[in-house]
Design an enzyme around this catalytic site. Structure first.
Site, PDB file in Angstrom:
ATOM      1  N   MET A   1     -23.885  27.954  -0.696  1.00  0.00           N
ATOM      2  CA  MET A   1     -24.999  28.678  -1.320  1.00  0.00           C
ATOM      3  C   MET A   1     -24.533  29.287  -2.643  1.00  0.00           C
ATOM      4  SD  MET A   1     -27.325  31.655   0.393  1.00  0.00           S
ATOM      5  CE  MET A   1     -28.267  30.804   1.641  1.00  0.00           C
ATOM      6  N   CYS A   2     -25.422  29.378  -3.599  1.00  0.00           N
ATOM      7  CA  CYS A   2     -25.148  30.022  -4.876  1.00  0.00           C
ATOM      8  C   CYS A   2     -26.468  30.549  -5.408  1.00  0.00           C
ATOM      9  CB  CYS A   2     -24.579  29.042  -5.904  1.00  0.00           C
ATOM     10  SG  CYS A   2     -22.884  28.509  -5.567  1.00  0.00           S
ATOM     11  N   GLY A   3     -26.391  31.363  -6.424  1.00  0.00           N
ATOM     12  CA  GLY A   3     -27.609  31.847  -7.061  1.00  0.00           C
ATOM     13  C   GLY A   3     -27.623  31.430  -8.517  1.00  0.00           C
ATOM     14  N   ARG A  32     -26.611  35.498  -2.323  1.00  0.00           N
ATOM     15  CA  ARG A  32     -26.439  34.050  -2.419  1.00  0.00           C
ATOM     16  C   ARG A  32     -25.086  33.690  -3.026  1.00  0.00           C
ATOM     17  NH1 ARG A  32     -30.990  30.989  -1.720  1.00  0.00           N
ATOM     18  NH2 ARG A  32     -29.776  29.252  -2.485  1.00  0.00           N
TER      19      ARG A  32
END
Lengths: 302, 229
Positions: A1-3, A32
């Protein structure tokens, strides 16, 4: 996950507030991506013969105590280059009137552990490990001015948590990319690009996508053609947000595995992985909010 | 009827959900308004009481998930997994919904006035979904029971590997998934569809819809199919 976050302002007055509006966007994506954060900002270009490099000293022995002024003295002594330097702890923007490849070669030779974050006439780039709030505070993101930016908060899955593997990634000049997702064929992309003389700084999958798209642009593709080549060659899950001196561009993989939401009004276009990073923006209640479709290209002009 | 409001700009989502879970039954509150939802996740999840919850803005992931008995109205868009695994009651999204809307819902009614993202109604287990706009690819994937009404268009692979759920489509599907097929509408279909449209407040003519259901050719393993469906 990343933002992922992106912001492009349409009114000149908001250019002054770019950083202030963006910091809550970045912090909103902490859940995130809590391990690293970064930001690339595009502002008024330097003149034709000038270039600037964003440099990171955190990987050198001296870290934040790096002797930046020693570096500019060295450039003057060895290459007769007069460079201006703007220092923020372990980060500096070095501006000069000279061929950037010559300066970069000198930097690699004399300061091999100094990381070159970006090259160009319009881009400044910051990235480091730490929570988004810590990184934003470290480099005073709130004071950043410019017409558009891309930002990223990282939860690493495909390579280690280190400053050079944080996003945004850059390639060539004035081009950057952030990524939420994971690619399944980054090594194939690297093997395809290396015979073209393209060098990789890390083993990160996003770097392969970034260098692939920049290579297409350098080979003469316009942005839309390069992105179409990306859809054909890059396999895996992705929401990519890219920045150039006058554009932000967004694409999502055909399965829309990674989220994105856009809010647009007369004053700005704001992009984030989730709406909670947009909720604070001015007059957001009247903005047009939509979800970008998979396998479509979204390009906004600064 | 007691009314109560929670402003998520100043009070915590956990406190609100705790109230809805544990204190509501002993209370005579039957209408709760949520202000400044601002994309928060898990708004009004796991409700188990006949209460109306009005969410005044955009909701994040899983809004109204696992709903039982309650009516949740989102006056904005909904993030991933709205009304996921709903058991009964109603969830109504006035804007658009992201991916996985109504996934695995066992019962109840999900109404989305705008478009829904990909995988809407994936593994539907008996719930009903009415989408006023269009749905993304892989909607109705492996849906086992229940009904999906799509007033707009559908993306690729609509109803892939359907079991006994039925899809009513007004527009066009980019493609049908494996084992999904168009079938003739029966009187029972028309009356079921009319009832669903009426519950959703839509006045489309049921005659403008097509029925999509399973050809049931995947129900039994076919060693000769060579994995080509």
């Amino acid at each position: 996950m990343c933002g992922i976050v992106g912001l492009l302002v349409k009114t000149p007055a908001l250019k002054e507030r770019l950083g202030e509006l963006m910091v809550p966007m970045l912090i909103g994506m902490t859940e995130r991506g809590p391990d690293s954060a970064g930001l690339a900002v595009f502002a008024d270009p330097l003149s034709e013969g000038e270039r600037k490099l964003s440099l990171y000293s955190g990987l050198t022995e001296d870290g934040a105590d790096f002797n930046w002024h020693g570096l500019t003295h060295g450039l003057k002594a060895h290459l007769d280059v007069d460079a201006k330097i703007d220092i923020k702890h372990n980060h500096a923007v070095l501006a000069f009137r000279a061929a950037p490849e010559m300066v970069k070669r000198w930097l690699r030779e004399h300061h091999p552990l100094l990381h070159i974050l970006s090259t160009g006439r319009t881009i400044d780039l910051y990235k480091d490990i730490g929570t988004p709030a810590q990184v934003a505070d470290r480099y005073d993101f709130a004071s950043i001015k410019g017409s558009h930016l891309v930002g990223h908060t990282r939860m690493a899955t495909e390579s280690a948590v280190t400053p050079d593997r944080a996003h945004p990634f850059t390639a060539g000049e004035d081009f950057c990319l952030v990524h939420n997702g994971s690619l399944s064929n980054p090594n194939g992309i690297r093997r395809m690009l290396q015979p073209h003389g393209i060098h990789f700084d890390t083993d990160n999958d996003t770097e392969a996508a970034c260098r692939f798209l920049e290579w297409r642009l350098r080979e003469g593709d316009d942005l839309e053609t390069a992105l179409q080549a990306g859809f054909e060659e890059l396999d895996g899950f992705f929401t990519f947000l890219m920045g150039t001196p006058d554009k932000l561009a967004l694409i999502r993989d055909p399965f829309a595995c990674k989220p994105a939401v856009v809010a647009e009004n007369d004053d700005y276009v704001a992009i984030a992985s989730e709406f909670r990073s947009l909720a604070h923006l001015p007059d957001i209640k009247n903005a047009k909010v939509f979800e970008p479709a998979p396998e479509e290209m979204y390009v906004w002009n600064a | 009827m007691e009314r109560l409001s929670f402003d998520l700009a100043s009070s915590s989502l956990s406190d609100m959900n705790r109230f809805l879970h544990t204190e509501l039954s002993a209370d005579d509150t039957r209408h709760v308004t949520v202000l400044n939802p601002d994309g928060a996740h898990n708004i009004a999840v796991g409700l188990n009481q006949p209460v109306t919850v009005d969410v005044q803005g955009h909701a994040g992931y899983y809004a109204g998930g696992m709903n039982k008995h309650a009516r949740v109205v989102i006056h904005g868009s909904a993030g991933t997994g709205v009304a996921e695994n709903m058991m009964s009651g109603t969830v109504h999204v006035k804007g658009f919904a992201s991916n996985g809307a109504g996934a695995t819902a066992h019962g109840g009614l999900l109404v989305i006035d705008g478009d829904a993202g990909l995988r809407c109604g994936i593994s539907l287990k008996g719930g009903d979904i009415v989408v006023g706009g269009s749905v993304g690819s892989f909607s109705g994937f492996m849906a086992q029971a229940g009904r999906m009404v799509i007033c707009g268009n559908a993306g690729d692979a609509l109803g892939d590997s359907l079991y006994e759920a039925v899809i009513y489509l007004r527009g066009e599907a980019k493609s049908l998934g494996a084992d999904a097929q168009f079938e003739d509408m029966t009187d029972a279909d028309y009356s079921a569809l009319a009832e669903l449209l009426s519950k959703a407040g839509l006045d489309h003519d049921p005659k403008s819809f097509k029925r999509i259901a399973s050809a049931r050719s995947l129900y039994h393993w076919n060693a000769d199919a060579n994995q080509e469906y």
